[in-house]
Design an enzyme around this catalytic site. Structure first.
Site: not given
Ligand SMILES: *[C@@H]1O[C@H](CO)[C@@H](O)[C@H](O)[C@H]1NC(C)=O
Ligand SMILES: *[C@@H]1O[C@H](CO)[C@@H](O)[C@H](O)[C@H]1NC(C)=O
Ligand SMILES: *[C@@H]1O[C@H](CO)[C@@H](O)[C@H](O)[C@H]1NC(C)=O
Length: 689
Positions: A203, A255-256, A418, A258, A114-115, A201, A85
């Site tokens: 991690e 958004s397209g 992720k 992942v 750490c902290y 760290h 922290g």
């Molecule tokens: C955030 O929201 C957008 C749509 O608003 C989406 O396409 C995007 O993947 C999201 N980003 C994350 C990191 O979740």
């Protein structure tokens, strides 16, 4: 150094609980063992979280002051990890905690990072003191004795240290288990009371065998069974979607990228594609032809798609920050304001579209691909109350928080990190190509255009230039006093690089009058950018300087190499006014498309975690030319919290870089220079804003 072999975790054996919550046939609740992560405000809490989950142990992050007895009463808590922290144990702002944490009757092992280690030591009767110089960065530690924490490790290990205070005397009953190069106590344990502390760290990726250390803590010390698998979690996510939306419809904002695509696929699997409305909003900051690609990807999923071109609405939009209406986005230069306007406008446009569709906004749920780290990073109160806000996340604006409070947002990926989303996507039948796409920020290219309407020149500017010159060349103007020169020499010697740095010739540093975002210790920085020029780049020398400069100049957090001839007559105090307008957006779209095409040709999309291309307001050679420059920011990481740039001729052929530089200069209008970002994280973040 040989890495100990990481065993494969045992296959899932699901544990059913008698008092099953809402057991509806195929659904089941798994009584996973839990590790509690107490967040003392560290930006690394989410990385601890991810590491623990990667070892197939379920985790929960709680604010540091959480009452522990009720959590422990659930009976499935196996261990507690205290994150680092930003505060000192002596600070008035030090986060509050439940004293039961350090009580001998706690009953589960505790690992303080750490902290966490400092607080443990301080409270249990040891000594914590402020040292003269910080030991931030990657260092060797020397391991003493036979701690179970270090089972299977070498006697010397590379680790990431970040701290201001140090433990100078262990608490009674504790032993030192490792020391830093500088002799600082880097780890302690009290086996009898199950208390362990690490000053570094474990991690992060930069700690090479950190995963083994955490594994030792979880499996050897806390005796966790490691039975929390990805399959269990998909079931849990589907159950969560069904329970949350009932028989309502779900609007998925795609958004397209992942995350949002996997999110759409998962919701379609949970409730069927006919109740899913996929909406793609073109905010005007998409990549070249990105929207068309989204359309294609969604068709494959069999989902209804609505494409809205809202770019004009975005350019003109404003929002209210602390009761004050901002300027329109197209003239806003402040990065946080840009993010907030885009985030808020996004939700407004989405609401409007829902109305146009004749759907009752009170009966529709908004789905978002928000990930667990997003929530932690924005210090959302659902995850933690403490972490310094590193950046305002697009998906976690106040408006979104409001919707969450009224229960109208569904975030089925909120429990995923992720790389786990990519796995999930593959399990759901999405193509490799799609799931391995590099992350692209929600506000898109808007945060890759470094906006500025005046040069950033503060009171430190001239001194910083001289200090830089002295570090890099050993020469500076007479205005730089002897004491400062002596201090720089001493620090270079301390870092054992004095001779190496003094042997460098032909590199010129340029202090650039712009700020980029970085992260140092546990806080966010806004500091100067430095360019290095050299006739023929010697990457060893350039990377060495890029490491040293931010350590010695605390007001510099990013260093780049400037391609081309050394800058003969550098422009020192002027910039090219840069705002989010059609000409800047198109400059960046062109350069970004060129760079990505070449990266694809060299098959680097997957090996490099991310390659943001950035437009920034500097013309290196000519004042008032109206030209700007392009930065290639490569980034290699597993955790997105720490990472390193690609090294030319190691992770990226220099030939590939040359090709990018030449093509960008040839095909993008009004570009002064192309630069290559040499900065690790920390001190520089992945993105520049
Ligand atoms: C955030 O929201 C957008 C749509 O608003 C989406 O396409 C995007 O993947 C999201 N980003 C994350 C990191 O979740
Ligand atoms: C945006 O603002 C400009 C004036 O600043 C105006 O001409 C234009 O019509 C506006 N566009 C939209 C979509 O509101
Ligand atoms: C690059 O610099 C290093 C250190 O100064 C030196 O040892 C090496 O020979 C240089 N490489 C080239 C190709 O000049």
């Amino acid at each position: 150094m040989s890495s100990p072999i990481i065993d494969t975790p045992p296959k899932s054996h699901e544990v059913r609980v008698e008092s099953n919550v809402a057991g509806s046939g195929e659904d089941h609740v798994v009584a996973n063992e839990i590790v509690l992560i107490l967040d003392a405000g560290s930006q690394y809490s989410k990385v601890i979280d991810r590491r623990v989950r990667e070892l197939c142990v379920a985790s929960e992050i709680h604010p540091f002051d959480t009452k522990l007895a009720p959590l422990l009463a659930r009976g499935n808590v196996r261990a507690i990890i205290i994150s680092g922290g930003p505060e000192s144990v002596y600070s008035a702002k030090a986060p509050a905690y439940d004293p039961f944490l350090f009580d001998p009757s706690l009953g589960v092992p505790v690992l303080g990072i750490c902290y966490g280690m400092q607080l443990m030591t301080h409270l249990l009767g040891g000594k914590v003191e402020k040292k003269d110089h910080r030991e931030d960065g990657v260092h060797n530690i020397h391991i003493k004795g036979n701690s179970e924490l270090f089972y299977g490790l070498e006697k010397s290990e590379r680790v990431l240290l970040t701290h201001g205070d140090s433990v100078t005397q262990v608490a009674p009953g504790f032993t030192e288990i490792c020391l830093s190069e500088g002799g600082v106590i880097a780890g302690v344990e009290n086996v009898a009371s199950g208390m362990y502390g690490l000053q570094f760290h474990p991690e992060v990726d930069l700690t090479e065998n950190g995963k083994s250390i955490l594994k030792n803590f979880l499996l050897r010390i806390a005796k966790c069974k490691a039975d929390y698998t990805l399959d269990d979690r998909e079931h849990q996510a589907i159950k969560y979607i069904r329970e949350t939306v009932g028989d309502g419809k779900v609007l998925v904002l795609v958004s397209g990228g992942v995350d949002s695509t996997v999110c759409a696929a998962l919701i379609a699997k949970a409730i069927g594609p006919e109740r899913v409305i996929a909406l793609h909003i073109d905010n005007g900051f998409m990549r070249h032809e990105e929207s068309a690609r989204v359309e294609q990807a969604l068709k494959v999923l069999g989902l209804r798609l609505i494409v809205v071109d809202a770019s004009q609405t975005f350019y003109n939009s404003t929002t209210t920050i602390k009761g004050v209406v901002t300027e329109q986005l197209k003239i806003t230069v402040h990065p946080e304001e840009k993010r907030k306007i885009i985030g808020d406008t996004f939700m407004k446009v989405a609401d409007d579209e829902v109305r146009k569709l004749g759907l009752n906004p009170n009966e529709v749920y908004l789905a978002q691909g928000t990930l667990r780290p997003d929530l932690i990073e924005s210090s959302s109160k659902t995850v933690s109350g403490v972490a310094d806000v590193i950046k305002t996340h697009h998906n976690d604006t106040e408006l979104v928080r409001l919707l969450r409070e009224t229960g109208r947002v569904v975030e089925p990926l909120r429990d995923y990190h992720k790389d786990e989303v990519r796995e999930l996507g593959k399990n759901l039948g999405l193509s490799e190509d799609l799931v391995w796409r590099q992350p692209f920020p929600g506000p898109g290219l808007a945060i890759r255009i470094l906006c500025s309407d005046k040069p950033y020149v503060d009171a430190q500017f001239d001194t910083t230039r001289e200090v830089l010159s002295y570090i890099v060349t050993g020469n500076a103007a007479d205005t730089l006093d002897q004491a400062t020169r002596g201090k720089i020499d001493a620090q270079l010697r301390d870092m054992s690089c004095y001779e190496k740095v003094r042997a460098i010739s032909g590199i010129t540093p340029l202090l650039l009058p712009v700020q980029t975002v970085g992260v140092q210790g546990d806080g966010r920085t806004y500091s100067y950018l430095v360019g290095l020029t050299q006739q023929t780049p010697n990457w060893t020398e350039l990377f060495q300087l890029a490491k040293i400069i931010p350590k010695l100049c605390h007001n510099v957090n990013r260093v780049v190499y400037v391609f081309g001839e050394p800058v003969a007559n550098p422009v020192i105090r002027s910039i090219t006014t840069t705002r989010l307008q059609p000409d800047t957006i198109s400059q960046l779209q062109i350069a970004d498309a060129i760079a990505n095409e070449i990266l694809q040709k060299y098959k680097l999309i997957r090996t490099l975690s991310q390659v943001p291309i950035i437009l920034f307001p500097i013309d290196f050679d000519t004042e008032n030319s109206g030209k700007r420059s392009i930065a290639i920011r490569t980034f290699i990481t597993n955790d997105f919290m720490t990472g390193v740039p690609a090294v030319p001729n190691q992770q990226i052929p220099e030939e590939c870089l040359r090709e990018m530089v030449d093509a960008i200069l040839a095909k993008t209008p009004n570009i002064s220079r192309v630069v290559f970002d040499l900065t690790s994280k920390p001190p520089g973040t992945t993105e520049w804003e």
